[in-house]
Motif scaffolding. Structure first.
Motif, mmCIF file in Angstrom:
data_model
loop_
_atom_site.group_PDB
_atom_site.id
_atom_site.type_symbol
_atom_site.label_atom_id
_atom_site.label_comp_id
_atom_site.label_asym_id
_atom_site.label_seq_id
_atom_site.Cartn_x
_atom_site.Cartn_y
_atom_site.Cartn_z
ATOM 1 N N GLU A 8 0.815 -1.210 0.000
ATOM 2 C CA GLU A 8 0.000 0.000 0.000
ATOM 3 C C GLU A 8 0.849 1.261 0.000
ATOM 4 N N THR A 9 2.158 1.136 0.057
ATOM 5 C CA THR A 9 3.026 2.295 0.157
ATOM 6 C C THR A 9 3.919 2.413 -1.070
ATOM 7 N N GLN A 10 4.689 3.475 -1.099
ATOM 8 C CA GLN A 10 5.592 3.713 -2.205
ATOM 9 C C GLN A 10 6.823 2.818 -2.106
ATOM 10 N N THR A 11 7.508 2.715 -3.239
ATOM 11 C CA THR A 11 8.740 1.931 -3.310
ATOM 12 C C THR A 11 9.933 2.872 -3.366
ATOM 13 N N ALA A 12 10.963 2.550 -2.602
ATOM 14 C CA ALA A 12 12.205 3.303 -2.615
ATOM 15 C C ALA A 12 13.351 2.376 -3.029
ATOM 16 N N LEU A 13 14.237 2.882 -3.867
ATOM 17 C CA LEU A 13 15.464 2.179 -4.229
ATOM 18 C C LEU A 13 16.627 2.906 -3.579
ATOM 19 N N TRP A 14 17.385 2.195 -2.748
ATOM 20 C CA TRP A 14 18.554 2.763 -2.086
ATOM 21 C C TRP A 14 19.798 2.244 -2.784
ATOM 22 N N VAL A 15 20.513 3.122 -3.454
ATOM 23 C CA VAL A 15 21.739 2.764 -4.165
ATOM 24 C C VAL A 15 22.918 3.193 -3.306
ATOM 25 N N TYR A 16 23.764 2.232 -2.952
ATOM 26 C CA TYR A 16 24.811 2.447 -1.958
ATOM 27 C C TYR A 16 26.173 2.102 -2.551
ATOM 28 N N ALA A 17 27.150 2.989 -2.342
ATOM 29 C CA ALA A 17 28.476 2.782 -2.924
ATOM 30 C C ALA A 17 29.564 3.028 -1.889
ATOM 31 N N HIS A 18 29.934 1.986 -1.172
ATOM 32 C CA HIS A 18 31.087 2.031 -0.270
ATOM 33 C C HIS A 18 31.583 0.600 -0.081
ATOM 34 N N PRO A 19 32.916 0.392 -0.087
ATOM 35 C CA PRO A 19 33.433 -0.980 -0.080
ATOM 36 C C PRO A 19 33.542 -1.650 1.286
ATOM 37 N N ARG A 20 33.431 -0.901 2.391
ATOM 38 C CA ARG A 20 33.722 -1.468 3.699
ATOM 39 C C ARG A 20 32.472 -1.657 4.545
ATOM 40 N N GLY A 21 32.304 -2.876 5.054
ATOM 41 C CA GLY A 21 31.155 -3.176 5.889
ATOM 42 C C GLY A 21 31.245 -2.618 7.288
ATOM 43 N N SER A 22 32.439 -2.183 7.705
ATOM 44 C CA SER A 22 32.629 -1.631 9.049
ATOM 45 C C SER A 22 32.680 -0.106 9.050
ATOM 46 N N LEU A 100 10.948 6.761 -5.189
ATOM 47 C CA LEU A 100 12.008 7.485 -4.479
ATOM 48 C C LEU A 100 13.336 6.775 -4.695
ATOM 49 N N LEU A 101 14.353 7.536 -5.074
ATOM 50 C CA LEU A 101 15.714 7.021 -5.174
ATOM 51 C C LEU A 101 16.550 7.644 -4.067
ATOM 52 N N VAL A 102 17.303 6.832 -3.363
ATOM 53 C CA VAL A 102 18.271 7.321 -2.381
ATOM 54 C C VAL A 102 19.650 6.905 -2.872
ATOM 55 N N ARG A 152 11.653 11.090 -7.395
ATOM 56 C CA ARG A 152 12.402 12.031 -6.561
ATOM 57 C C ARG A 152 13.654 11.331 -6.053
ATOM 58 N N ALA A 153 14.678 12.106 -5.745
ATOM 59 C CA ALA A 153 15.925 11.519 -5.263
ATOM 60 C C ALA A 153 16.472 12.298 -4.083
ATOM 61 N N LEU A 154 16.960 11.545 -3.097
ATOM 62 C CA LEU A 154 17.706 12.115 -1.978
ATOM 63 C C LEU A 154 19.139 11.623 -2.091
ATOM 64 N N VAL A 192 14.317 13.311 -12.980
ATOM 65 C CA VAL A 192 14.243 13.042 -11.547
ATOM 66 C C VAL A 192 14.435 14.339 -10.761
ATOM 67 N N GLU A 193 13.496 14.651 -9.899
ATOM 68 C CA GLU A 193 13.613 15.812 -9.028
ATOM 69 C C GLU A 193 14.468 15.452 -7.818
ATOM 70 N N THR A 194 15.279 16.383 -7.346
ATOM 71 C CA THR A 194 16.153 16.107 -6.209
ATOM 72 C C THR A 194 15.831 16.999 -5.021
ATOM 73 N N TYR A 195 15.976 16.411 -3.844
ATOM 74 C CA TYR A 195 15.877 17.171 -2.605
ATOM 75 C C TYR A 195 17.223 17.829 -2.321
ATOM 76 N N ALA A 196 17.250 18.751 -1.371
ATOM 77 C CA ALA A 196 18.511 19.312 -0.910
ATOM 78 C C ALA A 196 19.417 18.179 -0.428
#
Length: 265
Positions: A8-22, A100-102, A152-154, A192-196
């Protein structure tokens, strides 16, 4: 990819780019996804973890490999003929599902990591993200009216510098200007519109208390995001860029800074 089902809600895709899990970024990623999953269906692209190949190669063109023509046009043909490689089609599917794209990444050499730049190179193809023409005006559907319109993208970015050195008069340049190729040149170009920007400063020197503060600030931002306004970039279709696609001289007269592309400036 992970997913939480909230039909019932919107879908967000979170795209993450960093190599270290810690890393701090990994902590921000986990906490951010957990927060957003409370009222969104979540898809994720952890680019390093999934081994995403950032290099655009001849093989990306499918059966059009070796054909004459520009790469952008040939990628559009490959998209239309379903010739794109499976990893690219998967990322396009996730974008198509999301409202929503993050996009989360550390600031490396004043830009995004190469793996994320390569994600844009390979995934935002003609036919999918851009390339169509408005039959009414003859103008290309871009800068507010691209193939990804309605999204939209954050952008969440960690920076080793403080807010002054990477601010409007900082020695390292204004962060909004540094990321203009992303916010305006890639995202707004595709509609795609972007937030601050959501920036975590001094990322290399945060103690535990300040990390907790930053996590809470992100949670608060994500929970209130639907009430925020996106950046008011000018649309190509509004007629303010005439002839040469330069801004009409009556608008922001005498100025040449990147801020002229914001309506009202």
């Amino acid at each position: 990819m992970t997913a939480s089902t909230h039909p019932e809600t919107q879908t967000a895709l979170w795209v993450y780019a960093h190599p270290r899990g810690s890393s701090l970024n990994a902590h921000v990623y986990r906490e951010g996804v957990s927060t957003l999953a409370q009222d969104h269906r979540i898809l994720t692209s952890d680019l390093y973890a999934q081994g995403f190949d950032p290099v655009l190669r001849e093989s990306d063109l499918g059966r059009f490999s070796g054909s004459p023509g520009g790469v952008a046009d040939l990628l559009g043909e490959a998209f239309t003929e379903q010739q794109l490689l499976p990893d690219v089609r998967e990322e396009q599917w996730k974008i198509a599902e999301a409202e929503l794209l993050v996009l989360q990444f550390p600031l490396w050499w004043y830009g995004m990591p190469a793996i994320l730049k390569g994600w844009f190179d390979r995934v935002l193809t003609a036919g999918f993200a851009h390339g169509e023409v408005d039959p009414r005006t003859g103008l290309p559907l871009r800068y507010g009216d691209g193939g990804l319109s309605g999204r939209r993208a954050l952008i969440i970015v960690t920076a080793g510098e403080d807010a002054r050195s990477i601010g409007p008069r900082g020695i390292s340049g204004d962060l909004d200007s540094l990321l203009f190729p992303l916010t305006h040149g890639a995202l707004w170009y595709s509609g795609v519109e972007t937030y601050a920007l959501h920036t975590i400063y001094d990322a290399d020197d945060l103690d535990t208390e300040r990390v907790d503060d930053e996590i809470q600030r992100l949670r608060d931002r994500l929970r209130g995001l639907s009430d925020e306004r996106t950046r008011p970039f000018r649309r190509l279709s509004d007629g303010q860029y005439r002839g040469t696609r330069a801004l009409h001289p009556d608008l922001a007269p005498g100025r040449t800074d990147l801020g002229i592309d914001l309506a009202g400036d």
